[in-house]
Write a protein that holds these residues in place. Structure first.
Motif, PDB file in Angstrom:
ATOM      1  N   SER A  84    -111.781 -24.210  64.259  1.00  0.00           N
ATOM      2  CA  SER A  84    -111.803 -23.772  62.860  1.00  0.00           C
ATOM      3  C   SER A  84    -113.205 -23.561  62.329  1.00  0.00           C
ATOM      4  CB  SER A  84    -111.047 -24.761  61.980  1.00  0.00           C
ATOM      5  OG  SER A  84    -111.652 -26.013  62.055  1.00  0.00           O
ATOM      6  N   GLU A  85    -114.212 -23.947  63.090  1.00  0.00           N
ATOM      7  CA  GLU A  85    -115.580 -23.706  62.640  1.00  0.00           C
ATOM      8  C   GLU A  85    -116.399 -23.171  63.800  1.00  0.00           C
ATOM      9  OE1 GLU A  85    -115.441 -27.741  60.074  1.00  0.00           O
ATOM     10  OE2 GLU A  85    -117.445 -27.014  60.522  1.00  0.00           O
TER      11      GLU A  85
ATOM     12  N   TYR B 132    -120.361 -21.603  64.903  1.00  0.00           N
ATOM     13  CA  TYR B 132    -121.755 -21.476  64.523  1.00  0.00           C
ATOM     14  C   TYR B 132    -122.420 -20.494  65.475  1.00  0.00           C
ATOM     15  CZ  TYR B 132    -120.806 -25.802  62.032  1.00  0.00           C
ATOM     16  OH  TYR B 132    -120.277 -26.739  61.195  1.00  0.00           O
TER      17      TYR B 132
ATOM     18  N   GLU C 150    -116.306 -14.257  54.835  1.00  0.00           N
ATOM     19  CA  GLU C 150    -116.225 -15.690  55.188  1.00  0.00           C
ATOM     20  C   GLU C 150    -117.495 -16.223  55.815  1.00  0.00           C
ATOM     21  OE1 GLU C 150    -113.704 -17.552  54.398  1.00  0.00           O
ATOM     22  OE2 GLU C 150    -112.237 -16.029  53.842  1.00  0.00           O
TER      23      GLU C 150
ATOM     24  N   ILE D  52    -121.161 -17.335  56.430  1.00  0.00           N
ATOM     25  CA  ILE D  52    -122.329 -17.736  55.639  1.00  0.00           C
ATOM     26  C   ILE D  52    -123.558 -17.497  56.505  1.00  0.00           C
ATOM     27  CG2 ILE D  52    -123.532 -19.715  54.637  1.00  0.00           C
ATOM     28  CD1 ILE D  52    -120.777 -20.803  53.945  1.00  0.00           C
TER      29      ILE D  52
ATOM     30  N   GLU E 234    -127.742 -17.516  56.954  1.00  0.00           N
ATOM     31  CA  GLU E 234    -129.030 -17.994  56.453  1.00  0.00           C
ATOM     32  C   GLU E 234    -130.125 -17.467  57.352  1.00  0.00           C
ATOM     33  OE1 GLU E 234    -127.241 -22.128  54.742  1.00  0.00           O
ATOM     34  OE2 GLU E 234    -128.627 -22.188  56.428  1.00  0.00           O
TER      35      GLU E 234
ATOM     36  N   LYS F  93    -122.508 -19.245  60.050  1.00  0.00           N
ATOM     37  CA  LYS F  93    -121.408 -20.171  60.284  1.00  0.00           C
ATOM     38  C   LYS F  93    -120.180 -19.660  59.547  1.00  0.00           C
ATOM     39  CE  LYS F  93    -123.704 -23.176  56.961  1.00  0.00           C
ATOM     40  NZ  LYS F  93    -124.564 -24.322  56.825  1.00  0.00           N
ATOM     41  N   ILE F  94    -119.070 -19.965  60.145  1.00  0.00           N
ATOM     42  CA  ILE F  94    -117.825 -19.481  59.563  1.00  0.00           C
ATOM     43  C   ILE F  94    -116.736 -20.532  59.722  1.00  0.00           C
ATOM     44  CG2 ILE F  94    -117.171 -18.259  61.704  1.00  0.00           C
ATOM     45  CD1 ILE F  94    -115.841 -16.134  59.918  1.00  0.00           C
ATOM     46  N   ALA F  95    -115.944 -20.729  58.666  1.00  0.00           N
ATOM     47  CA  ALA F  95    -114.763 -21.579  58.750  1.00  0.00           C
ATOM     48  C   ALA F  95    -113.559 -20.638  58.791  1.00  0.00           C
ATOM     49  CB  ALA F  95    -114.687 -22.512  57.558  1.00  0.00           C
ATOM     50  N   ILE F  96    -112.701 -20.803  59.764  1.00  0.00           N
ATOM     51  CA  ILE F  96    -111.562 -19.903  59.919  1.00  0.00           C
ATOM     52  C   ILE F  96    -110.456 -20.355  58.974  1.00  0.00           C
ATOM     53  CG2 ILE F  96    -109.887 -18.936  61.547  1.00  0.00           C
ATOM     54  CD1 ILE F  96    -112.761 -18.280  62.272  1.00  0.00           C
ATOM     55  N   PRO F  97    -110.047 -19.508  58.064  1.00  0.00           N
ATOM     56  CA  PRO F  97    -109.019 -19.923  57.110  1.00  0.00           C
ATOM     57  C   PRO F  97    -107.615 -19.856  57.720  1.00  0.00           C
ATOM     58  CG  PRO F  97    -109.792 -17.707  56.604  1.00  0.00           C
ATOM     59  CD  PRO F  97    -110.552 -18.157  57.800  1.00  0.00           C
TER      60      PRO F  97
ATOM     61  N   PHE G  66    -120.672 -29.846  56.957  1.00  0.00           N
ATOM     62  CA  PHE G  66    -121.871 -29.337  56.314  1.00  0.00           C
ATOM     63  C   PHE G  66    -121.545 -28.862  54.911  1.00  0.00           C
ATOM     64  CE2 PHE G  66    -120.282 -25.693  58.788  1.00  0.00           C
ATOM     65  CZ  PHE G  66    -120.165 -24.736  57.797  1.00  0.00           C
TER      66      PHE G  66
ATOM     67  N   HIS H 146    -122.422 -26.426  51.882  1.00  0.00           N
ATOM     68  CA  HIS H 146    -123.064 -25.131  51.721  1.00  0.00           C
ATOM     69  C   HIS H 146    -124.155 -25.170  50.671  1.00  0.00           C
ATOM     70  CE1 HIS H 146    -123.825 -20.999  51.205  1.00  0.00           C
ATOM     71  NE2 HIS H 146    -123.060 -20.811  50.181  1.00  0.00           N
TER      72      HIS H 146
ATOM     73  N   ARG I   3    -107.675 -29.066  56.075  1.00  0.00           N
ATOM     74  CA  ARG I   3    -108.859 -29.640  56.707  1.00  0.00           C
ATOM     75  C   ARG I   3    -109.934 -29.850  55.637  1.00  0.00           C
ATOM     76  NH1 ARG I   3    -107.831 -25.206  59.470  1.00  0.00           N
ATOM     77  NH2 ARG I   3    -109.833 -24.229  59.105  1.00  0.00           N
TER      78      ARG I   3
ATOM     79  N   ILE J  83    -113.302 -29.320  54.775  1.00  0.00           N
ATOM     80  CA  ILE J  83    -114.526 -28.583  55.126  1.00  0.00           C
ATOM     81  C   ILE J  83    -115.247 -28.350  53.821  1.00  0.00           C
ATOM     82  CG2 ILE J  83    -115.495 -26.443  55.987  1.00  0.00           C
ATOM     83  CD1 ILE J  83    -113.213 -26.189  57.868  1.00  0.00           C
TER      84      ILE J  83
ATOM     85  N   PHE K  26    -117.356 -26.375  52.329  1.00  0.00           N
ATOM     86  CA  PHE K  26    -118.109 -25.177  51.985  1.00  0.00           C
ATOM     87  C   PHE K  26    -118.175 -25.177  50.478  1.00  0.00           C
ATOM     88  CE2 PHE K  26    -118.913 -21.893  55.211  1.00  0.00           C
ATOM     89  CZ  PHE K  26    -118.454 -22.549  56.317  1.00  0.00           C
TER      90      PHE K  26
ATOM     91  N   ASN L 283    -104.170 -21.164  51.022  1.00  0.00           N
ATOM     92  CA  ASN L 283    -104.265 -20.008  51.926  1.00  0.00           C
ATOM     93  C   ASN L 283    -105.287 -20.239  53.037  1.00  0.00           C
ATOM     94  OD1 ASN L 283    -102.315 -18.491  50.626  1.00  0.00           O
ATOM     95  ND2 ASN L 283    -103.777 -17.640  49.161  1.00  0.00           N
ATOM     96  N   LYS L 284    -106.374 -20.894  52.700  1.00  0.00           N
ATOM     97  CA  LYS L 284    -107.411 -21.109  53.713  1.00  0.00           C
ATOM     98  C   LYS L 284    -107.089 -22.304  54.599  1.00  0.00           C
ATOM     99  CE  LYS L 284    -111.050 -21.192  51.019  1.00  0.00           C
ATOM    100  NZ  LYS L 284    -112.414 -21.066  50.458  1.00  0.00           N
ATOM    101  N   LYS L 285    -106.292 -23.209  54.061  1.00  0.00           N
ATOM    102  CA  LYS L 285    -105.961 -24.447  54.769  1.00  0.00           C
ATOM    103  C   LYS L 285    -107.199 -25.317  54.948  1.00  0.00           C
ATOM    104  CE  LYS L 285    -101.577 -23.480  55.469  1.00  0.00           C
ATOM    105  NZ  LYS L 285    -101.594 -22.156  54.803  1.00  0.00           N
ATOM    106  N   TYR L 286    -108.155 -25.149  54.086  1.00  0.00           N
ATOM    107  CA  TYR L 286    -109.259 -26.092  54.057  1.00  0.00           C
ATOM    108  C   TYR L 286    -109.816 -26.163  52.646  1.00  0.00           C
ATOM    109  CZ  TYR L 286    -112.688 -22.199  54.591  1.00  0.00           C
ATOM    110  OH  TYR L 286    -113.438 -21.064  54.456  1.00  0.00           O
TER     111      TYR L 286
END
Lengths: 718, 631
Positions: free
Chosen positions: A99-100, A102, A138, A140, A142, A151-155, B117, B119, B301, B303, B305, B322-325
């Protein structure tokens, strides 16, 4: 003027045409890549998976890797790499892991390099619904000076989903840079892939593709039962594909190396400005011609075999004369020369480097050899070069470029000696443990001296006696405290770790400078009072304090205790010279642990003094892979325990044990002599490699040692 | 003249030489005094200004800080961090004031905790490297707070031993404010105040010599409980140029929180279809509540952000779904909306965890650091924390027990305290039976976990891949002398019942015979064996939650043996812990009972020595043996 302009325009137009003609993967936008990878929207029929895979955390349904290597213009070469995964997530851990993500991409190098990458994710739900992740939204991002971090969190990821994602990157290089590299390194590598086939999760279907053009000579070799045994033609004559199914997961390393035990694919591409022949092209589809390219090896050795540097040999001869050593045998002279060079290149500068907090001096192993070769020639001693690679990278026949080669100088005495230099603690005729017992290629000059003769050779493995650890511990018991006077010494392959931990430059540099009559930089006895002298004395004191702390920590771990009082410790030998081949130390310590009071009696955990041994549990006896032990070794202990007055010692019969087989042995004896328990143990492993079916024999030795370590004796009050 | 110059020059060199010598001496001295520390802060000064900033047209706070330190050892690396929120503050500069070396760096990092982390929370990292003992470095930094609401507590303490720390405040007279001095009573702090009429400034100075320090200790609960610090509470700013209101009281604080919540655009229509699949018409109310609460815990989850006003604005419920986090605010909001849709009275609730020493009598953003959902159901309030894992309905995590919860109530608010649970609700019990076979003992154990101990073991197991759970548990209970077999455990996903693990084991070298005597080792799981407290640190020792461990071990006595020695029983009872061990012989079995109860989850400073004394005796018992003799 017009003509000049026309010419200029023509050049511009002509140089752009190849780019237009060469429209390939590096030209692709993200949507083009997605058309390639996202061509199957179906979910997965979990029934087709192997039953045991359904219990796994995740299964990779599809894994595709595509390399594309093309001339992008008359001056440039591009390398595209596309990885595509389709993974079904079967538990929460997999959902969390996937789900994450990098990423980072760098723009590095002093030459212009164009580099691009992009990623794409989509989820295929069990009901067939597809959700494409908007990575622009989605992700981010830097930016740093030289790095772009993403980095990305998968929704909306859940158990049962299939995550379908890809990673694409493209790098471009100038052709003349490749030529430069080839000129200086002897061979060129552009595509260089050690592709380890298994992944963390089992793989249902896997595909490996390589696309080149007529300018590339391709070599592909499957190793260790790699499933990619045949490459068929894809779309176009320079497109090679191999596929396989049902690849088991990688598994954890347990005393083995991936490239020695797991299937992998070696891929190498030579860039050929001329066109390659049809024959050569077809060779790429099935098997490699690049076992070891003799021409490459010989060209490489041409640069080094005879290269010699004379700068220090004269000084060495003066040193021998001054110290009445001119009558030493050739073997001894060569040995002394090793340490002489070590001192002059590295050790004599260590005080200066330490004081100025500078990086320690280095000399490359090859440069070291060049100085050595001069001396060998002068002394009319024959030598060869051995080309090998560390065990962790596989076999010498598996190398892809000379960068993976470790060259060893072999001196052809009656009993050969080997030279490898890697820093201040290097020892003559001791090779890195990573190359003991490995196959190599021996390179020697042909009789007419115009060519080289290559042959197979196996580097010998050292023996346990050469890598011995010895400890004598005299134990006294009083008032619930154990007092130990101990001495330990270690040599051979076991030596470097002790030296790195315990030996400081202050211990040997000044003595070496005196011995070799070199400038005694930083010698406090030669310095006038002042800031520098104070600083050096302080540094010396600091390292003495640090040594005590480090040694205390070492003993604590070795004895398996939490608290220990180290009263005294002294270094006796350092293992830094030809005569002085061991590191040894004497110490005195006390601990209240290792003793349990039980009524009026005391249980003493005497076994804990016999080393820190490893237990092989029942389910670890059956192995899937061979075992690579660091090196053959021997450990011997002699422990004496004075039996206090009014006590008798019970349980010494439990301290006698013995086991021996072709892989080693463990022996332990215990006797009472003059009111003292004398416990002697000897542990030996004869090999650095064990076939998997013979592992239980080694395990028996390890477990016997471990059992002894857990033994206790009873001091019973009379 | 030349002679005078030379003399001056020489004296300067001598002075510097003396200073250098003094630093080494000081380093040696402080090294002996603080053997566990690598550095010593000789001076730490903070200048804090609260003033109207014309360009920004707002009242800002500026914090300038200087830190000077010496190294107590050679080759020492040390890191300082300055944190900031991208929406509410930033570091204008951080730089070395003294000459530094190439190993010293300053750079930015994302803040992360527990692998999550954040954001919008960042760190300015100041990485120091000292070559020699006595080396000196100093650095300065300037932090700007864009809004006074976000001013952090200012501590008269450090992470490393410090010679002296000074905090100076300069506050414009137009600002109405209050300064809270917290935990000052146990420390000797010099205070000064003056009103600068010329500049119309209130000036405060706080100075402390040898301030307390906490160095990387996980076992201390919240610095705000122990360390002296100042909390500046701005209330309003009134001048001709500018007027601004802050939090005069908790009502204002709640009003601001509420405004953030009101600005969230929730779309409940996106949640309704899901609820239809989760909830059945036949479900009782409690079943519905559990389904929603447990679903959120298992499927959303954590997370962080975090995005939005320094992390104070919750995310819309449908987005989290919808994002489940989401973070705690988003998760609380989702829980609230799901329950509301089913007709339950669920509300957002702000709360400070037990790392925060404040309550809502203080109108500050620093009172709370967490958000949950409060459910009003049949005269009871349930506190639902969707960020927990495996927390059953009606139970509350230790970190929020006994803490004030600020519950939304339209334009008003309600403050309630989260109920406390007892240690026995977190009990871990173990029943073991062993028989002697040769020099080994064969045994069976059943472990039951409740409360926090259950959540912890389940969270651990949940982090292990499916096919590796059994091995992970085996490894967890395995040791050098113990080999575990046939391990079974109850369903992890079952929230409400006890969690049980049972297994067989072989304990080797645990029955040693010496002539006609048999020495038995009876303790296979020495709880608290490594829990001795360092009494040099001045703070309560945090065990993270109230604990109770009860174990009963029975050993069958072989028919031709009698018991000749049993270890002595021990019993310690005080306000912080009960430790009891006893041995009995019942029906041809040796029964070994152990009870350890920690009712507060803390060992207070006053009980540390007794705790260490009790542990010492406990370890002696662990290491002891039972002796049987052949009859």
């Amino acid at each position: 003027m017009k003509t000049l302009f026309k010419k200029f325009l023509t050049i511009i137009i002509l140089s752009s045409i190849p780019s237009l003609l060469f429209s390939q993967m590096w030209d692709y936008e993200q949507k083009d890549i997605e058309k390639i990878v996202w061509n199957d929207d179906s979910y997965v029929d979990l029934e087709i998976l192997k039953p045991e895979w359904k219990e796994k955390s995740a299964v990779i349904l599809d894994y595709e890797l595509i390399h594309e290597l093309k001339e992008t213009s008359p001056t440039g070469i591009g390398h595209s790499k596309l990885k595509h995964y389709k993974v079904v997530l079967l538990d929460q851990v997999a959902v969390d892991n996937f789900s994450e993500f990098y990423f980072s991409k760098e723009r590095t190098g002093i030459y212009k390099m164009y580099y691009k990458n992009f990623v794409g994710f989509r989820i295929i739900k069990p009901n067939g619904k597809i959700e494409i992740i908007d990575t622009e939204k989605e992700m981010i991002v830097e930016k740093d000076n030289y790095e772009v971090k993403q980095k990305i969190a998968i929704p909306n990821l859940q158990i049962g989903d299939v995550l379908d994602y890809y990673l694409f990157n493209y790098a471009y290089d100038y052709q003349n840079q490749i030529k430069q590299w080839e000129k200086s390194h002897g061979d060129y590598l552009f595509i260089f892939d050690r592709f380890l086939v298994p992944d963390k999760y089992p793989i249902s279907k896997i595909k490996y593709e390589i696309i080149t053009d007529k300018h590339w000579k391709l070599s592909i070799k499957p190793i260790n039962d790699c499933p990619f045994r045949e490459f068929k033609e894809g779309e176009g004559e320079y497109h090679f594909i191999s596929e396989s199914e049902n690849v088991e997961a990688l598994g954890d390393l347990e005393w083995d190396f991936y490239y020695k035990t797991r299937p992998w694919l070696k891929v190498y591409a030579d860039w050929e400005p001329r066109h390659i022949s049809k024959q050569e092209k077809e060779g790429a589809k099935t098997f490699s011609r690049r076992e070891i390219d003799e021409k490459v090896l010989k060209d490489y050795m041409k640069k080094y075999y005879d290269a010699d540097v004379s700068s220090l040999f004269g000084s060495f001869q003066k040193y021998l004369k001054k110290n009445n050593l001119t009558n030493l045998s050739k073997e001894r002279k060569v040995e002394e020369y090793f340490y002489f060079l070590r001192h002059h290149f590295v050790n004599m500068h260590l005080m200066y480097d330490k004081y100025n907090n500078a990086k320690e001096r280095e000399i490359s192993h090859f440069s070291f050899c060049q100085h050595f070769i001069f001396a060998l020639k002068k002394m009319d001693i024959k030598y060869d070069y051995l080309l090998t690679t560390p065990r962790i990278l596989g076999d010498i026949s598996d190398i892809l470029s000379m960068g993976e080669v470790v060259p060893i100088l072999k001196i052809n005495f009656k009993t050969p000696s080997f030279i490898y230099f890697d820093g201040k603690f290097s020892r003559y005729d001791i090779l890195p443990k990573a190359i003991e017992g490995v196959n190599c290629i021996r390179v020697k000059k042909s009789p007419d001296k115009r060519d080289f003769i290559l042959s197979d050779y196996k580097i010998p493995t050292s023996n346990p006696e050469k890598n011995a650890f010895k400890a004598n511990i005299d134990v006294k018991f009083s008032d619930n405290i154990l007092t130990m006077n101990g001495k330990l010494s270690v040599k051979g392959q076991a030596l470097p770790s002790y030296q790195n931990y315990f030996v400081s430059v202050f211990d040997f540099v000044i003595e070496e400078n005196i011995k070799y009559n070199t400038k005694r930089w930083g010698d406090p006895s030669e310095l006038k009072n002042g800031k520098m002298k104070d600083k050096i004395l302080q540094m010396d004191q600091d390292q003495k304090d640090e040594f005590k702390e480090d040694f205390k920590e070492y003993l604590t771990v070795r004895l398996g205790v939490k608290e220990l009082e180290l009263n005294e410790v002294k270094k006796i030998e350092l293992g830094m010279t030809a005569k002085d081949e061991s590191f040894s130390a004497e110490y005195n310590c006390t601990t209240e642990e290792l003793i349990n009071k039980v009524g009026n009696n005391y249980i003493i955990k005497i076994g804990e003094l016999t080393g820190d041994h490893f237990q092989v549990k029942e389910d670890e006896l059956k192995r899937e892979y061979d075992v690579y032990i660091p090196y053959p070794k021997m450990q011997s202990y002699e422990i004496t325990l004075a039996i206090p007055e009014n006590f008798e010692l019970k349980g010494i019969e439990n301290l006698t044990t013995s086991i021996e087989n072709e892989y080693g042995s463990y022996k332990s004896t215990a006797t009472i002599q003059d009111g003292r328990l004398v416990l002697k143990t000897n542990y030996k492993i004869n090999v650095n490699f064990v076939e998997l079916e013979n592992w239980p024999k080694v395990a028996e030795i390890l477990n016997t040692a471990f059992e002894l370590q857990k033994k206790e004796v009873l001091l019973k009050k009379l | 003249m030349l002679k005078a110059k030379l003399l001056f020059f020489s004296l300067t060199i001598l002075a510097n030489f003396c200073v250098a010598q003094k630093d080494t001496q000081k380093a040696l001295e402080m090294g002996k005094k603080y053997p566990k520390s690598d550095v010593y802060i000789t001076q730490n000064n903070i200048d804090f200004y609260l003033e109207y900033n014309k360009p920004d047209k707002t009242v800002i706070a500026i914090q300038k800080e200087k830190t000077s330190l010496i190294s107590l050892n050679s080759n020492v690396s040390h890191i300082f961090t300055k944190n900031y929120h991208i929406n509410s503050s930033y570091i204008e500069y951080a730089r070395f004031e003294s000459e530094s070396n190439y190993n010293c760096k300053i750079y930015n990092l994302d803040y992360s905790s527990n692998n999550i982390f954040h954001h919008d929370e960042k760190l300015k990292v100041i990485e120091l490297f000292f070559k020699q003992r006595g080396d000196y470095l100093s650095f300065v930094s300037k932090k700007r707070f864009l809004d006074l609401k976000y001013i952090e507590p200012i501590y008269l303490a450090n992470l490393r031993p410090t010679e002296e720390k000074t905090i100076k405040l300069s506050i414009e007279n137009e600002l109405e404010f209050e300064i809270l001095e917290l935990n000052f009573e146990n420390f000797d702090i010099e205070k000064k105040y003056e009103f600068d009429e010329k500049k119309n400034l209130h000036k405060y100075e706080f100075k402390i010599k040898n301030p307390p320090y906490i160095a990387d200790i996980d076992d201390v609960r919240g610095t705000s409980f122990h360390l002296p610090h100042i909390l500046i509470l701005p209330k309003s700013y009134k001048s001709k140029k500018h007027n601004q209101e802050y939090f005069k009281d908790t009502k204002d604080l709640y009003k601001w929180y509420s405004s953030l919540v009101d600005s969230v655009k929730d779309d409940d229509d996106q949640l309704k279809p899901f609820l239809k699949t989760l909830i059945s018409d036949n479900d009782t109310d409690i079943e519905k509540i559990k389904k929603i609460y447990y679903w959120v815990q298992q499927n959303i989850r954590y997370i962080a952000f975090e995005d939005g006003i320094a992390g104070f604005k919750p995310e819309a419920a449908h987005n989290v779904f919808n994002k489940k986090y989401g973070d705690c605010k988003g998760v609380a909001n989702l829980t609230k909306h799901l329950l509301n849709l089913e007709g339950f009275d669920a509300r957002l609730t702000w709360i400070g965890t037990n790392s925060r020493a404040y309550d809502y009598s203080i109108p500050s953003l620093y009172v709370d650091n967490h958000m949950i959902c409060a459910l009003f159901y049949k005269d009871k309030i349930y506190y639902l924390d969707g960020t927990e894992r495996f927390m059953p309905l009606g139970h509350n995590a230790e970190r929020i027990q006994n803490k004030e919860a600020l519950i939304e109530d339209g334009e008003n608010f309600i403050i309630k305290k989260v109920p406390t649970q007892k240690a026995n609700e977190n009990a871990r019990t173990r029943t073991t039976n062993m028989v002697i076979e040769g020099n080994t003992m064969l045994g069976k154990s059943i472990m039951n976990y409740a409360g926090e101990s259950r959540s912890n073991i389940k969270a651990y197991l949940n982090s292990i891949e499916n096919d590796k759970k059994a091995k992970a548990l085996r490894d967890y209970y395995d040791s050098d002398n113990i080999e575990i077999k046939n391990i079974n455990y109850s369903k992890i996903q079952n929230f409400d019942s006890l969690f049980s693990i049972n297994f067989d084991f072989v304990s080797t070298n645990s029955a040693i015979s010496f002539d006609d005597e048999l020495y038995l080792k009876f303790e296979n799981y020495p709880d608290f064996k490594h829990s001795e407290i360092d009494t040099s640190f001045l703070f309560d020792y945090d065990l993270h939650y109230k604990k109770e461990i009860r174990s009963r071990t029975s050993i069958d006595i072989p028919s031709n043996y009698t018991v000749t020695f049993l270890p002595e029983s021990i019993k310690y009872v005080n306000s912080d812990f009960i430790l009891e061990i006893n041995f009995e012989i019942i029906n041809n079995q040796i029964i070994y009972n152990k009870t350890i109860n920690i009712p507060n989850g803390l060992i207070h400073q006053t009980n540390k020595e007794e705790w260490n004394k009790a542990l010492k005796e406990l370890i002696e018992v662990y290491n002891s043996n039972i002796i049987l003799k052949k009859s």
